[in-house]
Write an enzyme that holds these catalytic residues in place. Sequence first.
Site, mmCIF file in Angstrom:
data_model
loop_
_atom_site.group_PDB
_atom_site.id
_atom_site.type_symbol
_atom_site.label_atom_id
_atom_site.label_comp_id
_atom_site.label_asym_id
_atom_site.label_seq_id
_atom_site.Cartn_x
_atom_site.Cartn_y
_atom_site.Cartn_z
ATOM 1 N N LYS A 194 0.847 -1.196 0.000
ATOM 2 C CA LYS A 194 0.000 0.000 0.000
ATOM 3 C C LYS A 194 0.879 1.240 0.000
ATOM 4 C CE LYS A 194 -3.766 2.243 2.585
ATOM 5 N NZ LYS A 194 -4.843 2.061 3.565
ATOM 6 N N ASP A 252 -13.401 4.493 10.213
ATOM 7 C CA ASP A 252 -13.775 4.340 8.804
ATOM 8 C C ASP A 252 -14.179 2.873 8.600
ATOM 9 O OD1 ASP A 252 -14.217 5.267 6.268
ATOM 10 O OD2 ASP A 252 -12.123 5.200 5.618
HETATM 11 P P1 ADP Z 1 -7.652 3.479 1.319
HETATM 12 O O1 ADP Z 1 -6.983 4.019 2.555
HETATM 13 O O2 ADP Z 1 -7.220 4.243 0.116
HETATM 14 O O3 ADP Z 1 -9.108 3.326 1.452
HETATM 15 P P2 ADP Z 1 -7.478 0.602 1.702
HETATM 16 O O4 ADP Z 1 -6.462 0.113 2.689
HETATM 17 O O5 ADP Z 1 -8.873 0.628 2.145
HETATM 18 O O6 ADP Z 1 -7.032 2.020 1.113
HETATM 19 O O7 ADP Z 1 -7.358 -0.296 0.399
HETATM 20 C C1 ADP Z 1 -8.089 0.007 -0.793
HETATM 21 C C2 ADP Z 1 -8.534 -1.276 -1.444
HETATM 22 O O8 ADP Z 1 -7.403 -2.101 -1.774
HETATM 23 C C3 ADP Z 1 -9.396 -2.147 -0.538
HETATM 24 O O9 ADP Z 1 -10.741 -1.807 -0.649
HETATM 25 C C4 ADP Z 1 -9.116 -3.540 -1.042
HETATM 26 O O10 ADP Z 1 -9.903 -3.832 -2.151
HETATM 27 C C5 ADP Z 1 -7.675 -3.457 -1.502
HETATM 28 N N1 ADP Z 1 -6.760 -3.939 -0.453
HETATM 29 C C6 ADP Z 1 -6.186 -3.214 0.540
HETATM 30 N N2 ADP Z 1 -5.392 -3.979 1.328
HETATM 31 C C7 ADP Z 1 -5.450 -5.233 0.813
HETATM 32 C C8 ADP Z 1 -4.849 -6.487 1.176
HETATM 33 N N3 ADP Z 1 -4.015 -6.604 2.211
HETATM 34 N N4 ADP Z 1 -5.165 -7.577 0.420
HETATM 35 C C9 ADP Z 1 -6.000 -7.462 -0.638
HETATM 36 N N5 ADP Z 1 -6.583 -6.315 -1.034
HETATM 37 C C10 ADP Z 1 -6.331 -5.214 -0.320
HETATM 38 MG MG MG Z 2 -10.249 2.009 2.539
#
Ligand code: ADP
Ligand code: MG
Length: 443
Positions: free
Chosen positions: A121, A226
């Site tokens: 991320k 959130d």
């Molecule tokens: P943001 O802070 O931008 O909302 P998130 O952490 O919610 O970011 O991640 C955005 C999207 O990426 C999630 O809705 C999910 O679909 C995907 N995602 C995030 N972390 C993972 C993970 N560890 N494994 C698989 N998909 C993930």
């Molecule tokens: Mg998110």
Amino acid sequence: MKLDVDALRYLSKDDFRVLTAVEMGMRNHEIVPSELIDRIAGLKHGGTYKVLKNLLKHKLVHHDSSKYDGFRLTYLGYDFLAIKALVNRGVFAAVGRQIGVGKESDIFEVATEDGTVLAMKLHRLGRTSFRAVKSKRDYLLHRKSFNWLYLSRLAALKEFAFMKALGEHGFPVPNAVDCNRHCIVMSLVLGYPLVQVRELRNPDVVFETIVGLVVRLAEHGLIHCDFNEFNIMIDDDENITMIDFPQMVSVAHRNGQMYFDRDVDGIYKFFRKRFNHSVVEDSHSSHETESDIEEEERPSFSSLAKATGFLDKELAASGFTRREQEQIESFIEGSEAENSSGSDEDDVDDSEFMPEKVDEDLSSLNSLRLADQDGDDDDDDDDAHSPDNGDAVLHRRLVKQRRRAVAAAQGGRKTLSSRNSYKEKGSKGAQSSSKAMRQACKW
Ligand code: ADP
Ligand code: MG
């Protein structure tokens, strides 16, 4: 724009030295004077300028000569520094497809040497909330280096610290693998965001699990803030994983009650609407309305036995200070206030905090293979980096996917992650020593 997917592989040690010099300079300058970069990098015979040209070509730095001749890192430049550091540490060896895009993050699959796929991320704080950033500038002014790099790094550090601590306390979160700059690496969740699920085999069980998680978090002294269908992942066996923690606060937060109620309320609403779920049981008298009963059954913030101190202890242990916590909270609250005020962003000048258009930045990262960790060769030949035919098709597809996702994040159609459209609704609208270089890498 020609995509230079292999850029990382072809960047030389000098390229990274200069890129790191720009990063160091950004502690004190939004635009780092070229002379300062040259002094920090300490390359012989004006080598810095040649390297800067190469970095510019790869869009890793942005040139600005409006006030004086200088450069700043782009998101992509910062991404490369973090990725390089993590690759050198052996955390992963290849970057794959993009699996998520948020307003303030991009998520990619990465693969380790032995083929294990993880999730990476990249935080992008300040990508959209320019005015909020600006309104918080006074507050943050005492930190000269305040900028999007700093905020994104703080967000990543906080998220990593929480993920680790929550995992250690038995919460269903991804396994926190490593963190560098604005980038965190975690286990890949094999599931989908709950928002994509139309039907559940056991809605009651899933509902109770999710509400139970909010309660258990509060009992540990925390509120997610959130906690919604976009940040709850569910797999085929209906197991739940919670994600996305940069905005978490302590139950002692002055708005704790409101945040807690909002998380709970969101879950109740979503389940009612999507799964026609009701907590009303037959045992209740017929005089009571459904909402009365629901009110009674809802977890109440005031009656929970809330532990405090979790934040202080666990986060301090991970190097995330209370002051940093306050800074990021202040920023996030500023963004929320902006979003809920419904103000449009016509008068927002994003140039200051938005080094590049988003879709130019990350397109180069898609399907990037990191074959060579050191990248000793300084290769100026464009064609040598061209993807072969198969890659070209993949590229076009990824670029298209990315554009759609960016369009959605900027208020367009609903795509990749429906979360974006959801969020959109709410948001209209000195000569360097090698020691110094090492320190920069930690920053
Ligand atoms: P943001 O802070 O931008 O909302 P998130 O952490 O919610 O970011 O991640 C955005 C999207 O990426 C999630 O809705 C999910 O679909 C995907 N995602 C995030 N972390 C993972 C993970 N560890 N494994 C698989 N998909 C993930
Ligand atoms: Mg998110």
